[in-house]
Every structure is written in structure tokens, then in C-alpha cells.
Scaffold this motif. Structure first.
Motif, PDB file in Angstrom:
ATOM      1  N   GLN A 141     -10.859  -1.459   8.082  1.00 63.60           N
ATOM      2  CA  GLN A 141      -9.700  -0.649   7.732  1.00 63.60           C
ATOM      3  C   GLN A 141      -9.429  -0.780   6.235  1.00 63.60           C
ATOM      4  O   GLN A 141      -9.445  -1.869   5.680  1.00 63.60           O
ATOM      5  N   ARG A 142      -9.188   0.337   5.563  1.00 68.40           N
ATOM      6  CA  ARG A 142      -8.928   0.338   4.121  1.00 68.40           C
ATOM      7  C   ARG A 142      -7.427   0.382   3.898  1.00 68.40           C
ATOM      8  O   ARG A 142      -6.758   1.300   4.351  1.00 68.40           O
ATOM      9  N   LEU A 143      -6.913  -0.635   3.216  1.00 67.53           N
ATOM     10  CA  LEU A 143      -5.479  -0.768   3.009  1.00 67.53           C
ATOM     11  C   LEU A 143      -5.094  -0.629   1.543  1.00 67.53           C
ATOM     12  O   LEU A 143      -5.775  -1.153   0.665  1.00 67.53           O
ATOM     13  N   LEU A 144      -3.987   0.051   1.309  1.00 73.38           N
ATOM     14  CA  LEU A 144      -3.359   0.048   0.001  1.00 73.38           C
ATOM     15  C   LEU A 144      -2.628  -1.274  -0.106  1.00 73.38           C
ATOM     16  O   LEU A 144      -1.823  -1.614   0.770  1.00 73.38           O
ATOM     17  N   VAL A 145      -2.925  -2.073  -1.131  1.00 70.49           N
ATOM     18  CA  VAL A 145      -2.386  -3.435  -1.210  1.00 70.49           C
ATOM     19  C   VAL A 145      -1.551  -3.714  -2.459  1.00 70.49           C
ATOM     20  O   VAL A 145      -0.953  -4.779  -2.567  1.00 70.49           O
ATOM     21  N   ALA A 146      -1.521  -2.795  -3.395  1.00 73.44           N
ATOM     22  CA  ALA A 146      -0.767  -3.040  -4.626  1.00 73.44           C
ATOM     23  C   ALA A 146      -0.333  -1.719  -5.234  1.00 73.44           C
ATOM     24  O   ALA A 146      -0.995  -0.695  -5.074  1.00 73.44           O
ATOM     25  N   GLU A 147       0.771  -1.757  -5.919  1.00 65.80           N
ATOM     26  CA  GLU A 147       1.269  -0.579  -6.607  1.00 65.80           C
ATOM     27  C   GLU A 147       0.619  -0.503  -7.982  1.00 65.80           C
ATOM     28  O   GLU A 147       0.547  -1.499  -8.704  1.00 65.80           O
ATOM     29  N   ALA A 148       0.140   0.673  -8.320  1.00 70.07           N
ATOM     30  CA  ALA A 148      -0.489   0.868  -9.627  1.00 70.07           C
ATOM     31  C   ALA A 148       0.579   0.805 -10.722  1.00 70.07           C
ATOM     32  O   ALA A 148       1.736   1.138 -10.478  1.00 70.07           O
ATOM     33  N   PRO A 149       0.210   0.389 -11.933  1.00 76.66           N
ATOM     34  CA  PRO A 149       1.181   0.317 -13.027  1.00 76.66           C
ATOM     35  C   PRO A 149       1.871   1.646 -13.314  1.00 76.66           C
ATOM     36  O   PRO A 149       2.989   1.670 -13.781  1.00 76.66           O
ATOM     37  N   SER A 150       1.201   2.757 -12.990  1.00 79.87           N
ATOM     38  CA  SER A 150       1.789   4.068 -13.249  1.00 79.87           C
ATOM     39  C   SER A 150       2.960   4.363 -12.326  1.00 79.87           C
ATOM     40  O   SER A 150       3.766   5.248 -12.601  1.00 79.87           O
ATOM     41  N   GLY A 151       3.058   3.616 -11.217  1.00 81.30           N
ATOM     42  CA  GLY A 151       4.095   3.904 -10.235  1.00 81.30           C
ATOM     43  C   GLY A 151       3.678   4.965  -9.230  1.00 81.30           C
ATOM     44  O   GLY A 151       4.441   5.318  -8.345  1.00 81.30           O
ATOM     45  N   PHE A 152       2.469   5.483  -9.379  1.00 82.12           N
ATOM     46  CA  PHE A 152       1.958   6.497  -8.470  1.00 82.12           C
ATOM     47  C   PHE A 152       0.717   5.962  -7.756  1.00 82.12           C
ATOM     48  O   PHE A 152      -0.001   5.116  -8.299  1.00 82.12           O
ATOM     49  N   VAL A 153       0.481   6.483  -6.562  1.00 79.04           N
ATOM     50  CA  VAL A 153      -0.666   6.039  -5.774  1.00 79.04           C
ATOM     51  C   VAL A 153      -1.958   6.384  -6.511  1.00 79.04           C
ATOM     52  O   VAL A 153      -2.162   7.541  -6.887  1.00 79.04           O
ATOM     53  N   PRO A 154      -2.831   5.408  -6.727  1.00 73.46           N
ATOM     54  CA  PRO A 154      -4.110   5.704  -7.374  1.00 73.46           C
ATOM     55  C   PRO A 154      -5.008   6.499  -6.434  1.00 73.46           C
ATOM     56  O   PRO A 154      -4.826   6.480  -5.210  1.00 73.46           O
ATOM     57  N   PHE A 155      -5.960   7.196  -6.991  1.00 75.36           N
ATOM     58  CA  PHE A 155      -6.898   7.994  -6.203  1.00 75.36           C
ATOM     59  C   PHE A 155      -7.663   7.082  -5.252  1.00 75.36           C
ATOM     60  O   PHE A 155      -8.317   6.140  -5.681  1.00 75.36           O
ATOM     61  N   PRO A 156      -7.562   7.339  -3.937  1.00 76.03           N
ATOM     62  CA  PRO A 156      -8.220   6.456  -2.974  1.00 76.03           C
ATOM     63  C   PRO A 156      -9.727   6.677  -2.836  1.00 76.03           C
ATOM     64  O   PRO A 156     -10.382   5.947  -2.103  1.00 76.03           O
ATOM     65  N   GLY A 157     -10.258   7.655  -3.536  1.00 73.65           N
ATOM     66  CA  GLY A 157     -11.690   7.928  -3.463  1.00 73.65           C
ATOM     67  C   GLY A 157     -11.979   9.135  -2.591  1.00 73.65           C
ATOM     68  O   GLY A 157     -11.331   9.340  -1.559  1.00 73.65           O
ATOM     69  N   ALA A 158     -12.937   9.940  -2.990  1.00 73.82           N
ATOM     70  CA  ALA A 158     -13.258  11.176  -2.269  1.00 73.82           C
ATOM     71  C   ALA A 158     -13.691  10.901  -0.833  1.00 73.82           C
ATOM     72  O   ALA A 158     -13.336  11.644   0.086  1.00 73.82           O
ATOM     73  N   ASP A 159     -14.451   9.854  -0.628  1.00 76.49           N
ATOM     74  CA  ASP A 159     -14.950   9.561   0.719  1.00 76.49           C
ATOM     75  C   ASP A 159     -13.820   9.275   1.697  1.00 76.49           C
ATOM     76  O   ASP A 159     -13.935   9.557   2.889  1.00 76.49           O
ATOM     77  N   TRP A 160     -12.723   8.712   1.208  1.00 78.20           N
ATOM     78  CA  TRP A 160     -11.604   8.371   2.080  1.00 78.20           C
ATOM     79  C   TRP A 160     -11.065   9.604   2.796  1.00 78.20           C
ATOM     80  O   TRP A 160     -10.771   9.565   3.991  1.00 78.20           O
ATOM     81  N   PHE A 161     -10.963  10.719   2.097  1.00 78.92           N
ATOM     82  CA  PHE A 161     -10.441  11.944   2.699  1.00 78.92           C
ATOM     83  C   PHE A 161     -11.391  12.493   3.759  1.00 78.92           C
ATOM     84  O   PHE A 161     -10.957  13.048   4.756  1.00 78.92           O
ATOM     85  N   ARG A 162     -12.665  12.320   3.559  1.00 79.41           N
ATOM     86  CA  ARG A 162     -13.650  12.835   4.518  1.00 79.41           C
ATOM     87  C   ARG A 162     -13.639  12.052   5.835  1.00 79.41           C
ATOM     88  O   ARG A 162     -14.174  12.503   6.833  1.00 79.41           O
ATOM     89  N   LEU A 163     -12.995  10.882   5.833  1.00 81.15           N
ATOM     90  CA  LEU A 163     -12.838  10.096   7.065  1.00 81.15           C
ATOM     91  C   LEU A 163     -11.650  10.579   7.901  1.00 81.15           C
ATOM     92  O   LEU A 163     -11.344   9.985   8.926  1.00 81.15           O
ATOM     93  N   GLU A 164     -10.988  11.640   7.434  1.00 76.32           N
ATOM     94  CA  GLU A 164      -9.819  12.208   8.101  1.00 76.32           C
ATOM     95  C   GLU A 164      -8.759  11.142   8.378  1.00 76.32           C
ATOM     96  O   GLU A 164      -8.370  10.907   9.526  1.00 76.32           O
ATOM     97  N   PRO A 165      -8.269  10.488   7.329  1.00 74.60           N
ATOM     98  CA  PRO A 165      -7.318   9.391   7.520  1.00 74.60           C
ATOM     99  C   PRO A 165      -5.981   9.858   8.089  1.00 74.60           C
ATOM    100  O   PRO A 165      -5.562  10.995   7.875  1.00 74.60           O
ATOM    101  N   ASN A 166      -5.351   8.957   8.799  1.00 72.58           N
ATOM    102  CA  ASN A 166      -3.968   9.134   9.229  1.00 72.58           C
ATOM    103  C   ASN A 166      -3.185   8.076   8.467  1.00 72.58           C
ATOM    104  O   ASN A 166      -3.251   6.899   8.791  1.00 72.58           O
TER     105      ASN A 166
END
Length: 141
Positions: A46-71
Motif C-alpha cells: 500500500q502506498r501512503l502519503l506520509v508527510a506534507e510537502a513544504p509547498s503545503g500542497f500534495v506532491p505529484f504521486p506519480g503517473a503510475d499511481w493513477f493507473r492503479l485506479e486508487p481510492n
């Protein structure tokens, strides 16, 4: 801080509390960012978001992540931003947390709004377009 610092893949023996300690956050925050209702149930791989980026916005999780049809609540937050930007191909229920064709169609509208055409406006998120969307971190569910 790069993407490798903000996402983590669960390995055998991990618990949410161990991961929280490792990344200096809380179990509750990990649950909110990753839509984990039961803190005692995570899965190897399972791929988890574990830290907030310094920008305050979610960093790009990677193109492959979307192709896994995440919920994921990240998908819902992305959808909200697309609606705010006037790039909605969502039905009457609006954006949901499960990646689907409505998200892809909405993201294609975003890509077109940014001036992308053809294969560059195919609805699959990329680094440049994601960074411009500025998706905020999800809050508690």
C-alpha cells in the motif's frame, strides 16, 4: 523534500503507529491523508502519503499511481480543485475518492485549459499539470 520523502510503501511488519513515528506525524494524520478508517488495517504494498510537502500542497504521486485506479482522499481533493478551476466533467454527485473516467475527463479539461493538446491532454495527470493544480491536503474524514 521530494516525492520519495512524502510517500511510503508499506512492507511486512509495518504498523500505522510505527510509520507515524518514522515520519514524525500521527496515526490520525496518516488516516486522514490516506482514507484509512481502521488504523489496525494496512496492507503490504500500500502506498501512503506520509508527510506534507513544504509547498503545503500534495506532491505529484506519480503517473503510475493513477493507473492503479486508487481510492484515496487525494483523488477527491483533486476533483474539488478541478471543479474550482471550471474543469468539471463530473456527474450530479460531484467528484468522489475513487479514480474513474469522470476524473480523467475532468483532468483532460484542466490540461486543455493550460494549453495542452492531443496526447498531452489525455486526462492522465503529469508533474507539470499537477503542480499547477495545487491540490491541498485532505483533512479528517
Amino acid at each position: 523534500m521530494g516525492v520519495e520523502d512524502t510517500f511510503y510503501v508499506v512492507v511486512a511488519g509495518d504498523t500505522l503507529s510505527k510509520i507515524a513515528v518514522r515520519f514524525h506525524t500521527t496515526v490520525q494524520q496518516l488516516q486522514a491523508w490516506n482514507h484509512i478508517p481502521d488504523p489496525d488495517h494496512i496492507e503490504v504494498g500500500q502506498r501512503l502519503l506520509v508527510a506534507e510537502a513544504p509547498s503545503g500542497f500534495v506532491p505529484f504521486p506519480g503517473a503510475d499511481w493513477f493507473r492503479l485506479e486508487p481510492n484515496s482522499p487525494l483523488i477527491g481533493m483533486m476533483g474539488i480543485r478541478l471543479v474550482e478551476e471550471g474543469c468539471s466533467a463530473y456527474g450530479p454527485d460531484g467528484p468522489q475518492t475513487q479514480w474513474n473516467q469522470e476524473h480523467r475527463n475532468s483532468y483532460a479539461l484542466w490540461q486543455e485549459k493550460l494549453g495542452f493538446t492531443g496526447a498531452d491532454a489525455d486526462g492522465w495527470p503529469g508533474q507539470k499539470t499537477w503542480d499547477k493544480l495545487r491540490v491541498p491536503y485532505p483533512g479528517p474524514f
